[in-house]
Design a protein around this motif. Structure first.
Motif, PDB file in Angstrom:
ATOM      1  N   PRO A 113       0.849  -1.195   0.000  1.00 59.06           N
ATOM      2  CA  PRO A 113       0.000   0.000   0.000  1.00 59.06           C
ATOM      3  C   PRO A 113       0.890   1.253   0.000  1.00 59.06           C
ATOM      4  O   PRO A 113       1.862   1.323   0.747  1.00 59.06           O
ATOM      5  N   ASP A 114       0.575   2.240  -0.852  1.00 56.01           N
ATOM      6  CA  ASP A 114       1.437   3.425  -0.941  1.00 56.01           C
ATOM      7  C   ASP A 114       0.977   4.542  -0.006  1.00 56.01           C
ATOM      8  O   ASP A 114       1.539   5.642  -0.008  1.00 56.01           O
ATOM      9  N   GLY A 115      -0.066   4.270   0.781  1.00 49.68           N
ATOM     10  CA  GLY A 115      -0.537   5.266   1.733  1.00 49.68           C
ATOM     11  C   GLY A 115      -1.416   6.337   1.104  1.00 49.68           C
ATOM     12  O   GLY A 115      -1.902   7.231   1.780  1.00 49.68           O
ATOM     13  N   TYR A 120       1.987  -0.452  -4.868  1.00 53.77           N
ATOM     14  CA  TYR A 120       3.020  -0.720  -5.865  1.00 53.77           C
ATOM     15  C   TYR A 120       3.619  -2.106  -5.665  1.00 53.77           C
ATOM     16  O   TYR A 120       3.513  -2.683  -4.582  1.00 53.77           O
ATOM     17  N   GLU A 121       4.211  -2.646  -6.731  1.00 50.76           N
ATOM     18  CA  GLU A 121       4.782  -3.990  -6.652  1.00 50.76           C
ATOM     19  C   GLU A 121       6.200  -3.946  -6.120  1.00 50.76           C
ATOM     20  O   GLU A 121       6.938  -2.987  -6.362  1.00 50.76           O
ATOM     21  N   SER A 170       8.685   0.744   6.822  1.00 48.25           N
ATOM     22  CA  SER A 170       7.916  -0.154   7.700  1.00 48.25           C
ATOM     23  C   SER A 170       6.748  -0.756   6.927  1.00 48.25           C
ATOM     24  O   SER A 170       6.367  -1.897   7.160  1.00 48.25           O
ATOM     25  N   ALA A 171       6.178   0.004   5.988  1.00 51.79           N
ATOM     26  CA  ALA A 171       5.054  -0.526   5.201  1.00 51.79           C
ATOM     27  C   ALA A 171       5.489  -1.745   4.394  1.00 51.79           C
ATOM     28  O   ALA A 171       4.768  -2.747   4.300  1.00 51.79           O
ATOM     29  N   GLU A 172       6.698  -1.685   3.816  1.00 48.71           N
ATOM     30  CA  GLU A 172       7.195  -2.833   3.051  1.00 48.71           C
ATOM     31  C   GLU A 172       7.465  -4.017   3.971  1.00 48.71           C
ATOM     32  O   GLU A 172       7.182  -5.169   3.626  1.00 48.71           O
ATOM     33  N   ALA A 173       8.019  -3.738   5.154  1.00 53.52           N
ATOM     34  CA  ALA A 173       8.307  -4.831   6.092  1.00 53.52           C
ATOM     35  C   ALA A 173       7.015  -5.516   6.527  1.00 53.52           C
ATOM     36  O   ALA A 173       6.939  -6.744   6.574  1.00 53.52           O
ATOM     37  N   VAL A 174       6.000  -4.723   6.805  1.00 48.77           N
ATOM     38  CA  VAL A 174       4.724  -5.300   7.235  1.00 48.77           C
ATOM     39  C   VAL A 174       4.077  -6.065   6.085  1.00 48.77           C
ATOM     40  O   VAL A 174       3.551  -7.171   6.275  1.00 48.77           O
ATOM     41  N   ALA A 175       4.139  -5.524   4.878  1.00 45.30           N
ATOM     42  CA  ALA A 175       3.553  -6.226   3.721  1.00 45.30           C
ATOM     43  C   ALA A 175       4.250  -7.566   3.502  1.00 45.30           C
ATOM     44  O   ALA A 175       3.612  -8.587   3.222  1.00 45.30           O
ATOM     45  N   PRO A 321      -4.792  -6.093 -10.293  1.00 46.38           N
ATOM     46  CA  PRO A 321      -3.778  -6.702  -9.416  1.00 46.38           C
ATOM     47  C   PRO A 321      -4.133  -6.518  -7.944  1.00 46.38           C
ATOM     48  O   PRO A 321      -3.928  -7.413  -7.135  1.00 46.38           O
ATOM     49  N   TYR A 322      -4.678  -5.367  -7.591  1.00 43.50           N
ATOM     50  CA  TYR A 322      -5.013  -5.107  -6.189  1.00 43.50           C
ATOM     51  C   TYR A 322      -6.094  -6.062  -5.682  1.00 43.50           C
ATOM     52  O   TYR A 322      -5.950  -6.693  -4.642  1.00 43.50           O
ATOM     53  N   ASP A 323      -7.190  -6.180  -6.479  1.00 47.14           N
ATOM     54  CA  ASP A 323      -8.269  -7.086  -6.072  1.00 47.14           C
ATOM     55  C   ASP A 323      -7.769  -8.529  -5.996  1.00 47.14           C
ATOM     56  O   ASP A 323      -8.082  -9.259  -5.047  1.00 47.14           O
TER      57      ASP A 323
END
Ligand code: ADP
Ligand code: MG
Length: 384
Positions: A113-115, A120-121, A170-175, A321-323
């Motif tokens: 999620p980009d906030g 993004y992938e 942190s968003a990437e780590a959580v994802a 891709p998101y869905d």
């Protein structure tokens, strides 16, 4: 002096408890919640003369994981002794793998999620995953100035999954942690119960000025047992490291703990290095040999993997891709969605996705229910 822009670097180590019936080197049960010390047998408490015998089910699960992330399953791996003293480690060493782990490489593709409502992938590469035994538990409460030892957990099979330092927020780590959590449950190797400690994350965090090639010195935040705490802990740690450096200080490599009550991290001990543990191959265990046939049998037994299902949802059902990523976030969600479309028909695949992800999920959340105990069945939703 001009203000520096900082880049965050994160690598994760995840201890995933394998859902075998018995321990990795003994026949004792690993069921959670038993009375202290009733599930610790002679091998687990290291009586003289006992020998470890490797649990085939634990190896099987490591193979499944390796295949699921596109890694190399090592034809030969070796168990090693990691030596240290602690009251909850009766042998004085932990059996782990060091130079030759069972799983090497692999990757996980994420949608982060980009906030800003989008995503993004991102690909995160894995370094390795190795088999090891868990230690017992030291109980510091209820003992009035003393410590209780519960050895039920000693010898519980773990797969330690180590990522490359590929994450940048942190968003990437959580994802990444969420995707890994979904994957180990999807392929049926771990129950993923974070409260019970079946899935424990350590986050290695460093910062460096944007443009600098070398990594900064990292601190390792231990035992993050929820995704929310992981996010909070990393965010705090990052701003603490930046503030420390900007104040003229230096980061010292350390192991730190996150305190959810204060939202802060604090140093627990200076970080030990691999050589401190005096690793050497365990003379009580043969090298682990995994032949082609075993790997192919394990491959044939794997369910359709999240990534493959996601691609199929995009091509067959025309999902974004998101869905597709959201609906393959767990095996339960994917199965519910597919069963709904099977009734509603492919032409209704998109509205079905919306109803499952938005309307139904919102109602379930409101009532504190999981998809698996939805009063509306996929057939009913599909007919509607
Ligand atoms: P150790 O076994 O001592 O914890 P490793 O070299 O195996 O050390 O690294 C552990 C984790 O730390 C890995 O996930 C790796 O990606 C990550 N890591 C290594 N260096 C850094 C760094 N400078 N910043 C952030 N993470 C790092
Ligand atoms: Mg480590």
């Amino acid at each position: 002096m001009s203000r520096t822009d900082w880049e965050v670097v994160i690598g994760l180590e995840v201890h995933s408890q394998l859902n075998t019936q018995s321990k990795i080197f003994s026949g004792a049960s690993i069921a959670f919640g038993a009375e202290p010390n009733v599930q610790a047998c002679a091998v687990d408490i290291a009586l003289p003369g006992v020998l470890p015998v490797l649990n085939k089910g634990a190896v099987e699960r490591a193979i499944r994981f390796g295949l699921a992330i596109g890694a190399t399953v090592a034809p030969k791996s070796v168990f090693a002794r990691k030596n240290y003293f602690y009251p909850d480690l009766p042998k004085g060493y932990q059996i782990s793998q060091f130079e030759l782990p069972v799983v090497v490489g692999g990757h996980i593709d994420l949608l982060v999620p980009d906030g800003k409502g989008g995503a993004y992938e991102k690909r995160v590469n894995l370094t390795r995953a190795h088999l090891e035994e868990d230690a017992g538990k030291s109980l510091h409460e209820d003992f009035h100035g003393m410590t209780g030892i519960d050895l039920n957990r000693a010898g519980t099979p773990l797969l330690e999954i180590v990522s490359e330092p590929d994450m940048r927020s942190s968003a990437e780590a959580v994802a990444y942690a969420r995707a890994l959590h979904a994957l180990v449950r999807w392929i049926g190797i771990c129950d993923g119960n974070m409260q019970e400690g079946s899935f424990r994350c350590d986050a290695n965090v460093s910062v460096r000025p944007v443009g600098q090639k070398e990594f900064g010195t990292r601190r390792e935040i231990k035992n993050l047992n929820s995704f929310r705490f992981m996010q909070q802990a990393i965010d705090y740690e990052v701003q603490w490291q930046i503030a420390t450096i900007e104040d003229g200080g230096r980061i010292q490599q350390a192991t730190v703990l996150f305190d959810p009550d204060t939202g802060e991290t604090r140093a627990m001990r200076s970080k030990e290095d691999a050589h401190d543990y005096r690793y050497f191959p365990d003379p009580d265990l043969l090298p682990l040999i995994i032949d082609r046939e075993w790997i192919e049998r394990a491959r044939a037994a794997l369910p359709e993997l999240p990534e493959a299902k996601k691609q199929r949802f995009m091509t067959d059902f025309g999902l974004s891709p998101y869905d597709a990523t959201t609906l393959t976030g767990s095996l339960e969600a994917a199965a519910f969605y597919e069963a709904t479309v099977a009734v509603a028909g492919k032409a209704a695949a998109k509205p079905c996705a919306n109803w499952v992800m938005v309307d139904l999920t919102a109602r379930l959340n409101k009532e504190g229910k999981e998809l698996t105990d939805s009063p509306v069945s996929p057939v009913q939703l599909g007919e509607l």
